[in-house]
Design an enzyme around this catalytic site. Structure first.
Site, PDB file in Angstrom:
ATOM      1  CG  LEU A  38      -1.859  -0.915   1.258  1.00  0.00           C
ATOM      2  CD1 LEU A  38      -2.842  -1.052   2.559  1.00  0.00           C
ATOM      3  CD2 LEU A  38      -2.950  -0.744  -0.081  1.00  0.00           C
ATOM      4  CE  LYS A  42      14.262   9.775   5.820  1.00  0.00           C
ATOM      5  NZ  LYS A  42      13.487  10.587   6.563  1.00  0.00           N
ATOM      6  CG  PHE A  43      12.934   3.805   9.507  1.00  0.00           C
ATOM      7  CD1 PHE A  43      14.218   3.444   9.201  1.00  0.00           C
ATOM      8  CD2 PHE A  43      12.737   5.274   9.767  1.00  0.00           C
ATOM      9  CE1 PHE A  43      15.326   4.388   9.441  1.00  0.00           C
ATOM     10  CE2 PHE A  43      13.749   6.061   9.943  1.00  0.00           C
ATOM     11  CZ  PHE A  43      15.247   5.652   9.461  1.00  0.00           C
ATOM     12  CB  VAL A  46       1.668   0.385   4.679  1.00  0.00           C
ATOM     13  CG1 VAL A  46       0.301   0.172   5.001  1.00  0.00           C
ATOM     14  CG2 VAL A  46       2.320   1.318   5.698  1.00  0.00           C
ATOM     15  CE  LYS A  61       4.106   3.364   9.845  1.00  0.00           C
ATOM     16  NZ  LYS A  61       3.821   4.877  10.338  1.00  0.00           N
ATOM     17  CG  ASP A 157       5.977  13.946   8.237  1.00  0.00           C
ATOM     18  OD1 ASP A 157       6.604  14.601   7.233  1.00  0.00           O
ATOM     19  OD2 ASP A 157       6.613  12.750   7.877  1.00  0.00           O
TER      20      ASP A 157
HETATM   21  P1  ADP Z   1       6.098   6.041   7.329  1.00  0.00           P
HETATM   22  O1  ADP Z   1       6.298   6.423   8.683  1.00  0.00           O
HETATM   23  O2  ADP Z   1       7.047   5.236   6.791  1.00  0.00           O
HETATM   24  O3  ADP Z   1       5.883   7.221   6.373  1.00  0.00           O
HETATM   25  P2  ADP Z   1       3.094   5.600   6.834  1.00  0.00           P
HETATM   26  O4  ADP Z   1       2.272   5.644   8.194  1.00  0.00           O
HETATM   27  O5  ADP Z   1       3.061   7.258   6.453  1.00  0.00           O
HETATM   28  O6  ADP Z   1       4.642   5.461   7.155  1.00  0.00           O
HETATM   29  O7  ADP Z   1       2.817   4.814   5.850  1.00  0.00           O
HETATM   30  C1  ADP Z   1       3.234   4.787   4.657  1.00  0.00           C
HETATM   31  C2  ADP Z   1       2.428   4.857   3.463  1.00  0.00           C
HETATM   32  O8  ADP Z   1       1.601   3.567   3.551  1.00  0.00           O
HETATM   33  C3  ADP Z   1       1.444   5.938   3.355  1.00  0.00           C
HETATM   34  O9  ADP Z   1       2.207   7.179   2.858  1.00  0.00           O
HETATM   35  C4  ADP Z   1       0.448   5.432   2.510  1.00  0.00           C
HETATM   36  O10 ADP Z   1       0.413   5.393   1.297  1.00  0.00           O
HETATM   37  C5  ADP Z   1       0.335   3.813   3.143  1.00  0.00           C
HETATM   38  N1  ADP Z   1      -0.745   3.417   4.204  1.00  0.00           N
HETATM   39  C6  ADP Z   1      -0.338   3.949   5.405  1.00  0.00           C
HETATM   40  N2  ADP Z   1      -1.441   3.741   6.372  1.00  0.00           N
HETATM   41  C7  ADP Z   1      -2.309   3.248   5.453  1.00  0.00           C
HETATM   42  C8  ADP Z   1      -3.608   2.961   5.872  1.00  0.00           C
HETATM   43  N3  ADP Z   1      -4.309   2.757   6.781  1.00  0.00           N
HETATM   44  N4  ADP Z   1      -4.365   2.482   4.559  1.00  0.00           N
HETATM   45  C9  ADP Z   1      -4.015   2.728   3.492  1.00  0.00           C
HETATM   46  N5  ADP Z   1      -2.868   2.961   3.166  1.00  0.00           N
HETATM   47  C10 ADP Z   1      -1.680   3.307   4.115  1.00  0.00           C
HETATM   48 MG    MG Z   2       4.375   8.736   5.983  1.00  0.00          MG
END
Ligand code: ADP
Ligand code: MG
Length: 328
Positions: A38, A42-43, A46, A61, A157
Site C-alpha cells: 500500500l 523510510k522505516f 504497509v 504497518k 509531518d
Molecule cells: P512512514 O512512517 O514510513 O511514512 P506511513 O504511516 O506514512 O509510514 O505509511 C506509509 C504509506 O503507506 C502511506 O503514505 C500510505 O501510502 C500507506 N498507508 C499507511 N497507512 C495506510 C492505511 N491505513 N490504509 C492505506 N494505506 C496506508
Molecule cells: Mg508517512
C-alpha cells in the site's frame, strides 16, 4: 501494558499504551494480500491484509525495531499511544491491533482504500481536486488537527503522503496517518528539532526554534496551496534552495492557478504562511475562516432574497476588512 512514572518524558514521547501487544504470529490471524504494497516510508512498509475471523480488510504497518543501529521501540510505542489518544476522532486512522515479532512490530490499521491525496495533488488539472473538494477535505483535515492540538499533540509531518482517503471515486473522507514524528508539546519543555519533509517544514524548525501546534499550521498552509494548485510553493531545485525559500517566505500569490480561486482561499493560505508562529491562524481559527463556510443557497432561496444578499454583503465586507488588516 507499558508503564513509566510520568507517562511522558522531555522529548515529548508518550510511553504508556493500553493496547495489548500480541506475540503470536501475525499471519495466524491475517492473510496478507500478496503483490503491491500500500505504501512505504523510510522505516515502514504497509501491506493490505484480511482478518481471517471477520474477513475485514486492514492495513498492516510493519515497523523495524532497530533503525540505523538504534533501538526505536520507544518511538513505536509513542506512535501507538498517539493513535490511542486520537481513537475518538474519525479523521485520524483507527488502530485495530498490535503485534510484536523479534525484529518488527506490526500496527494493524483501519484500511484507507482511497490512498494518499498525493495522487490528486500531482494529477493533471482536470483529474485534480476541484476547489469545492479541497474545501471539504481541508475542513476534515482541520477537524483532525484541531483534535490533536486540543490534546497537545503536534503531528510535525503533515503532507499529502500522510493524508489518506477512505475512497477515491467517489471522493471519500480524510484519514490522517503517520504519527512517527509527532510529539506531545507541553508548556514546561521546549522541543526543538530538525525533522519533517523539506517542502512542508516550517521556518522555526529550520531555525531550531521551539516547535508548537503552529508548526503544523504552516504545513496546513502548504498543503492547501498544493491541493488547490498542484504547485509545491517552496520547492526549489535542491534542499538548500527549498530551505532558503521557506526561511525567506519566498512564495508566489500571482500564479494563474491561484487567480482562478475564491479570494478567500488565498486569504486562508496567507493566514498560515506567516514566519512568526504566534501570528498564524490556529486550527480552530481556520475552521471558522470564511473560505470554509458552507455556501449559502442565495439563488435557490427566492423566499428571502433580501436577507441572503445582506448576509453575503456583510461577509464580503468582513473579508475585505480582514484583507486590509493583512496588508497593513
Ligand atoms: P512512514 O512512517 O514510513 O511514512 P506511513 O504511516 O506514512 O509510514 O505509511 C506509509 C504509506 O503507506 C502511506 O503514505 C500510505 O501510502 C500507506 N498507508 C499507511 N497507512 C495506510 C492505511 N491505513 N490504509 C492505506 N494505506 C496506508
Ligand atoms: Mg508517512
Amino acid at each position: 501494558r507499558v508503564r513509566c512514572e510520568s507517562g511522558q518524558n522531555r522529548s515529548g514521547l508518550l510511553r504508556e499504551i493500553r493496547t495489548a501487544i500480541r506475540s503470536e504470529p501475525f499471519t495466524d490471524r491475517y492473510d496478507v494480500i500478496p503483490g503491491r504494497e500500500l505504501g512505504r516510508g523510510k522505516f515502514a512498509v504497509v501491506r493490505k491484509c484480511v482478518e481471517k475471523s471477520t474477513g475485514k480488510e486492514f492495513a498492516a504497518k510493519y515497523m523495524r525495531k532497530r533503525r540505523k543501529g538504534q533501538d526505536c521501540r520507544t518511538e513505536i510505542i509513542h506512535e501507538i499511544a498517539v493513535l490511542e489518544l486520537a481513537a475518538a476522532c474519525p479523521r485520524v486512522v483507527n488502530l485495530h491491533e498490535v503485534y510484536e515479532m523479534a525484529s518488527e512490530m506490526v500496527l494493524v490499521l483501519e484500511y484507507a482504500a482511497g490512498g494518499e491525496i498525493f495522487n490528486q495533488c500531482v494529477a493533471e488539472r482536470d483529474e485534480a481536486f476541484k476547489e469545492e473538494d479541497v474545501k471539504r477535505l481541508m475542513r476534515q483535515i482541520l477537524e483532525g488537527v484541531a483534535f490533536l492540538h486540543r490534546s497537545n499533540v503536534v503531528h510535525l509531518d503533515l503532507k499529502p503522503q500522510n493524508i489518506l482517503l477512505t475512497s477515491e471515486s467517489p471522493l471519500g473522507d480524510i484519514k490522517v496517518v503517520d504519527f512517527g514524528l509527532s510529539r506531545l508539546v507541553s508548556s514546561s519543555h521546549e522541543i526543538r528539532e530538525i525533522m519533517g519533509t523539506p517542502e512542508y517544514v516550517a521556518p522555526e524548525v529550520l531555525n531550531y526554534e521551539p516547535i508548537s501546534t503552529a508548526t503544523d499550521m504552516w504545513s496546513i498552509g502548504v498543503l492547501a496551496y498544493v491541493m488547490l494548485t498542484g504547485i509545491s510553493p517552496f520547492l526549489g531545485d535542491d534542499k538548500q534552495e527549498t530551505f532558503l525559500n521557506i526561511s525567506q517566505i519566498n512564495v508566489s500569490y500571482t500564479e494563474e492557478e491561484l487567480e482562478q480561486l475564491d479570494g478567500a482561499a488565498v486569504h486562508f493560505i496567507k493566514s498560515l504562511l506567516i514566519k512568526e508562529p504566534e501570528s498564524r491562524a490556529s486550527a480552530e481559527d481556520c475552521l471558522k475562516h470564511q473560505w470554509l463556510q458552507p455556501r449559502q443557497e442565495i439563488v435557490s432561496e427566492p423566499v428571502s432574497p433580501a436577507a441572503s444578499s445582506h448576509d453575503e454583503e456583510e461577509e464580503s465586507a468582513q473579508l475585505t476588512e480582514e484583507l486590509i488588516v493583512m496588508a497593513a
